[in-house]
Write a protein that holds these residues in place. Structure first.
Motif, PDB file in Angstrom:
ATOM      1  N   PHE A   1       0.875  -1.491   0.004  1.00 41.35           N
ATOM      2  CA  PHE A   1      -0.123   0.181  -0.033  1.00 41.35           C
ATOM      3  C   PHE A   1       0.946   1.612  -0.193  1.00 41.35           C
ATOM      4  O   PHE A   1       2.050   1.156   0.423  1.00 41.35           O
ATOM      5  CB  PHE A   1      -0.717  -0.275   1.262  1.00 41.35           C
ATOM      6  N   HIS A   2       0.791   2.181  -0.596  1.00 42.84           N
ATOM      7  CA  HIS A   2       1.568   3.241  -0.749  1.00 42.84           C
ATOM      8  C   HIS A   2       0.713   4.525   0.032  1.00 42.84           C
ATOM      9  O   HIS A   2      -0.403   4.797  -0.817  1.00 42.84           O
ATOM     10  CB  HIS A   2       1.316   3.951  -2.289  1.00 42.84           C
ATOM     11  N   ALA A   3       1.100   5.295   0.390  1.00 41.15           N
ATOM     12  CA  ALA A   3       0.851   6.301   0.841  1.00 41.15           C
ATOM     13  C   ALA A   3       0.481   7.527   0.151  1.00 41.15           C
ATOM     14  O   ALA A   3      -0.018   9.031   0.433  1.00 41.15           O
ATOM     15  CB  ALA A   3       1.544   6.821   2.769  1.00 41.15           C
ATOM     16  N   SER A   4       1.914   7.734  -0.919  1.00 38.08           N
ATOM     17  CA  SER A   4       1.775   8.250  -1.985  1.00 38.08           C
ATOM     18  C   SER A   4       2.527   8.081  -2.950  1.00 38.08           C
ATOM     19  O   SER A   4       3.308   7.022  -2.637  1.00 38.08           O
ATOM     20  CB  SER A   4       3.034   9.727  -1.274  1.00 38.08           C
ATOM     21  N   HIS A   5       2.288   8.054  -4.137  1.00 34.69           N
ATOM     22  CA  HIS A   5       3.207   7.393  -5.402  1.00 34.69           C
ATOM     23  C   HIS A   5       3.388   8.587  -6.701  1.00 34.69           C
ATOM     24  O   HIS A   5       3.025   9.519  -6.440  1.00 34.69           O
ATOM     25  CB  HIS A   5       2.327   6.237  -5.687  1.00 34.69           C
ATOM     26  N   HIS A   6       4.172   7.540  -7.576  1.00 28.58           N
ATOM     27  CA  HIS A   6       3.624   8.653  -8.268  1.00 28.58           C
ATOM     28  C   HIS A   6       3.106   9.632  -9.055  1.00 28.58           C
ATOM     29  O   HIS A   6       2.938  10.669  -9.877  1.00 28.58           O
ATOM     30  CB  HIS A   6       4.930   8.015  -9.726  1.00 28.58           C
ATOM     31  N   LEU A   7       1.826   9.033  -9.304  1.00 32.45           N
ATOM     32  CA  LEU A   7       0.539   9.074  -9.811  1.00 32.45           C
ATOM     33  C   LEU A   7       0.117   9.978  -9.250  1.00 32.45           C
ATOM     34  O   LEU A   7      -0.766  10.799 -10.004  1.00 32.45           O
ATOM     35  CB  LEU A   7       0.236   7.717 -10.950  1.00 32.45           C
ATOM     36  N   GLU A   8      -0.189   9.581  -8.017  1.00 28.58           N
ATOM     37  CA  GLU A   8      -0.819  10.579  -7.025  1.00 28.58           C
ATOM     38  C   GLU A   8      -0.167  11.102  -6.090  1.00 28.58           C
ATOM     39  O   GLU A   8      -0.177  10.621  -4.728  1.00 28.58           O
ATOM     40  CB  GLU A   8      -2.173  10.202  -6.962  1.00 28.58           C
TER      41      GLU A   8
ATOM     42  N   ILE B   1      -4.405  -6.934   4.974  1.00 29.17           N
ATOM     43  CA  ILE B   1      -3.511  -6.029   5.212  1.00 29.17           C
ATOM     44  C   ILE B   1      -4.002  -4.686   4.709  1.00 29.17           C
ATOM     45  O   ILE B   1      -3.412  -3.467   4.774  1.00 29.17           O
ATOM     46  CB  ILE B   1      -2.344  -6.608   4.980  1.00 29.17           C
ATOM     47  N   ARG B   2      -4.186  -4.601   3.387  1.00 27.06           N
ATOM     48  CA  ARG B   2      -4.105  -2.842   2.412  1.00 27.06           C
ATOM     49  C   ARG B   2      -5.598  -2.792   3.337  1.00 27.06           C
ATOM     50  O   ARG B   2      -5.658  -1.503   3.380  1.00 27.06           O
ATOM     51  CB  ARG B   2      -4.753  -3.797   1.185  1.00 27.06           C
ATOM     52  N   SER B   3      -6.349  -3.351   3.167  1.00 27.40           N
ATOM     53  CA  SER B   3      -7.674  -2.785   3.611  1.00 27.40           C
ATOM     54  C   SER B   3      -7.194  -2.035   5.460  1.00 27.40           C
ATOM     55  O   SER B   3      -7.729  -0.883   5.272  1.00 27.40           O
ATOM     56  CB  SER B   3      -8.827  -3.804   4.323  1.00 27.40           C
ATOM     57  N   ARG B   4      -6.812  -2.521   5.970  1.00 22.53           N
ATOM     58  CA  ARG B   4      -6.222  -1.793   7.635  1.00 22.53           C
ATOM     59  C   ARG B   4      -5.769  -0.744   6.967  1.00 22.53           C
ATOM     60  O   ARG B   4      -5.636   0.157   7.682  1.00 22.53           O
ATOM     61  CB  ARG B   4      -5.725  -3.338   8.127  1.00 22.53           C
ATOM     62  N   LEU B   5      -4.955  -0.896   6.281  1.00 22.88           N
ATOM     63  CA  LEU B   5      -3.997   0.395   6.002  1.00 22.88           C
ATOM     64  C   LEU B   5      -4.586   1.008   5.339  1.00 22.88           C
ATOM     65  O   LEU B   5      -3.893   2.544   5.242  1.00 22.88           O
ATOM     66  CB  LEU B   5      -2.622  -0.078   4.836  1.00 22.88           C
ATOM     67  N   ARG B   6      -5.462   1.072   4.674  1.00 17.64           N
ATOM     68  CA  ARG B   6      -6.510   2.003   4.437  1.00 17.64           C
ATOM     69  C   ARG B   6      -7.263   2.944   5.189  1.00 17.64           C
ATOM     70  O   ARG B   6      -7.500   4.252   4.991  1.00 17.64           O
ATOM     71  CB  ARG B   6      -7.395   1.520   2.835  1.00 17.64           C
TER      72      ARG B   6
ATOM     73  N   GLN C   1      -4.931   2.696  -5.651  1.00 15.50           N
ATOM     74  CA  GLN C   1      -3.452   1.593  -5.817  1.00 15.50           C
ATOM     75  C   GLN C   1      -2.940   1.625  -7.120  1.00 15.50           C
ATOM     76  O   GLN C   1      -3.655   1.200  -8.276  1.00 15.50           O
ATOM     77  CB  GLN C   1      -3.485   1.309  -4.282  1.00 15.50           C
ATOM     78  N   LEU C   2      -1.946   0.780  -6.760  1.00 14.59           N
ATOM     79  CA  LEU C   2      -0.853   0.257  -7.731  1.00 14.59           C
ATOM     80  C   LEU C   2      -1.515  -1.506  -7.946  1.00 14.59           C
ATOM     81  O   LEU C   2      -1.269  -1.834  -9.304  1.00 14.59           O
ATOM     82  CB  LEU C   2      -0.207   0.494  -7.550  1.00 14.59           C
ATOM     83  N   TYR C   3      -2.683  -1.951  -7.098  1.00 10.71           N
ATOM     84  CA  TYR C   3      -2.213  -3.199  -6.906  1.00 10.71           C
ATOM     85  C   TYR C   3      -3.376  -4.370  -6.830  1.00 10.71           C
ATOM     86  O   TYR C   3      -4.585  -3.510  -5.772  1.00 10.71           O
ATOM     87  CB  TYR C   3      -0.564  -3.751  -6.164  1.00 10.71           C
ATOM     88  N   ASP C   4      -3.785  -4.966  -7.619  1.00  4.17           N
ATOM     89  CA  ASP C   4      -5.341  -5.882  -6.903  1.00  4.17           C
ATOM     90  C   ASP C   4      -5.390  -6.053  -5.329  1.00  4.17           C
ATOM     91  O   ASP C   4      -3.591  -6.817  -5.240  1.00  4.17           O
ATOM     92  CB  ASP C   4      -5.703  -7.366  -8.164  1.00  4.17           C
ATOM     93  N   PRO C   5      -6.057  -5.996  -4.978  1.00  7.51           N
ATOM     94  CA  PRO C   5      -5.956  -6.451  -3.190  1.00  7.51           C
ATOM     95  C   PRO C   5      -5.618  -8.215  -2.890  1.00  7.51           C
ATOM     96  O   PRO C   5      -4.856  -7.805  -2.054  1.00  7.51           O
ATOM     97  CB  PRO C   5      -7.661  -6.179  -2.838  1.00  7.51           C
ATOM     98  N   VAL C   6      -5.505  -8.454  -3.478  1.00  2.69           N
ATOM     99  CA  VAL C   6      -5.040  -9.496  -3.102  1.00  2.69           C
ATOM    100  C   VAL C   6      -3.642 -10.449  -3.830  1.00  2.69           C
ATOM    101  O   VAL C   6      -3.344 -11.556  -3.302  1.00  2.69           O
ATOM    102  CB  VAL C   6      -6.338 -11.101  -3.509  1.00  2.69           C
ATOM    103  N   LEU C   7      -2.734  -9.740  -4.878  1.00  8.95           N
ATOM    104  CA  LEU C   7      -1.895 -10.329  -5.405  1.00  8.95           C
ATOM    105  C   LEU C   7      -0.704 -10.186  -4.138  1.00  8.95           C
ATOM    106  O   LEU C   7      -0.654  -9.553  -3.258  1.00  8.95           O
ATOM    107  CB  LEU C   7      -1.316  -9.114  -6.147  1.00  8.95           C
ATOM    108  N   LEU C   8       0.320 -11.204  -4.154  1.00 10.04           N
ATOM    109  CA  LEU C   8       1.110 -11.119  -3.101  1.00 10.04           C
ATOM    110  C   LEU C   8       1.829 -11.297  -4.279  1.00 10.04           C
ATOM    111  O   LEU C   8       2.613 -12.778  -4.599  1.00 10.04           O
ATOM    112  CB  LEU C   8       1.388 -11.839  -2.024  1.00 10.04           C
ATOM    113  N   HIS C   9       2.822 -10.515  -4.369  1.00 13.07           N
ATOM    114  CA  HIS C   9       4.373 -10.674  -5.905  1.00 13.07           C
ATOM    115  C   HIS C   9       5.896 -10.605  -4.988  1.00 13.07           C
ATOM    116  O   HIS C   9       5.532  -9.612  -4.443  1.00 13.07           O
ATOM    117  CB  HIS C   9       3.999 -10.156  -7.032  1.00 13.07           C
TER     118      HIS C   9
END
Length: 348
Positions: A180-187, A243-248, A258-266
């Motif tokens: 999860f990004h608090a800030s990324h290059h797209l926004e 985890i992503r939901s809690r970080l949101r 955000q940049l990735y599908d919520p279930v992705l682990l890569h």
């Protein structure tokens, strides 16, 4: 409260403990008979978009996270099924789009290898780092080098004989899973030191409710943009979607998209920068590169498919250089252990 400060450069990694009051900066043919143990000069420039940017081109074609409900990792079993479906799509990318990285690629921007890499005095490829303004603020799960070195060894054994001059391997101390990004290059979302400190504290509270993950390598794939990816399933622990939901919830100022599908682990293992080194008789225009690459990937999967690992840390990272986590750039890291408090994990 002590945080871990990590400054990473092309010459290595330094980690030290600092207090908050201190300033922190920062099938395949037989291999050729000889090969180098590390990458050297890239020779002619080739089109290349590294690491997160390469991966972004591929992954943005699948669903971005945005706002989404919490995902239960147990229950109906739909989360592993969704993850497997996503991985199957990613595995088909090379067949559907071909080895785009060999013909310039299809990227959001065109960069030459010389834009991003230099050749060091010893002949090794070193990143040409560029400052990120503003810094990217990322939350990533970290894979301990104990596990990363096993993976890296297998990948190098297969790929180095063919790409010793045109491949970049992920630093084994920096294997990570973007969450999860608090800030990324797209926004970009600029934050003061006080706001960053508050974000870290909020993320720390999340990690105290997250259980360590026991994961298994589902498959290795090579994308059309030249990124060698490890795609993982979760055997136990708090699911990445949760985890992503809690970080949101903890980071309400974060980009909605955000940049990735919520279930992705890569995890990115390596990225190919150019054409393979092949025997002359196999270098004809009719040579089937896609079949060749599938053969190499099959060899890696034979070595490490089903590899198991444990993830017990989440890092909050400020990347001061573009793609710092991928290119050994300057960054500031808070290493947060997953606490698995019962109150926060009744359903995990």
């Amino acid at each position: 409260m002590n945080f871990t400060h990590m400054e990473t450069t092309g010459h290595g990694t330094r980690i030290k403990q600092q207090s908050p009051n201190q300033t922190l900066m920062a099938m395949a043919p037989r291999p050729p008979s000889s090969c180098s143990a590390r990458p050297r000069s890239p020779g002619a420039a080739v089109w290349f978009l590294p690491a997160a940017a390469l991966l972004l081109v591929v992954l943005l074609r699948w669903q971005r996270m945005g706002s989404y409900p919490p995902v239960s990792p147990r229950g109906s079993g739909s989360v592993p099924a969704r993850r497997a479906e996503l991985y199957s799509k990613m595995a088909r990318d090379l067949d559907e789009r071909g080895a785009a990285f060999l013909r310039g690629g299809e990227t959001s921007q065109s960069l030459t290898l010389s834009d991003l890499f230099d050749t060091g005095d010893d002949g090794a490829i070193v990143p040409r780092l560029k400052a990120a303004d503003p810094p990217v603020r990322a939350n990533v799960l970290h894979l301990d080098p104990e596990f990363a070195t096993v993976i890296s060894k297998a990948v190098k054994e297969v790929f180095l004989p063919y790409f010793d001059q045109v491949i970049w391997f992920q630093n084994t101390s920096m294997y990570h899973f973007s969450m999860f990004h608090a800030s990324h290059h797209l926004e970009p979302i600029v934050a003061t030191d006080a706001e960053i400190e508050a974000e870290v504290e909020a993320v720390k509270r999340v990690t105290q409710t997250v259980c360590p993950l026991k994961i298994v390598l589902d498959r290795v794939v090579l994308t059309s943009t030249g990124v060698l990816l490890g795609l993982w399933q979760v055997e136990s622990g708090t699911d990445p979607g949760e985890i992503r939901s809690r970080l949101r919830e903890a980071l309400p100022r974060a980009p909605q998209k955000q940049l990735y599908d919520p279930v992705l682990l890569h995890t990115s293992f390596a990225r190919i920068l150019g054409h393979p080194k092949l025997p002359e008789e196999q270098s004809a225009p009719s040579f089937d590169h896609v079949k060749f690459f599938h053969g190499l990937v099959a060899q890696v999967n034979e070595k490490i498919h089903g590899f198991q690992a444990t993830v017990s840390e989440l890092w909050y990272v400020e990347e001061y250089d573009v793609l710092a986590l991928a290119l050994n750039g300057k960054m500031k890291v808070w290493r947060l252990h997953l606490g698995c408090n019962r109150q926060g994990n009744e359903n995990s």
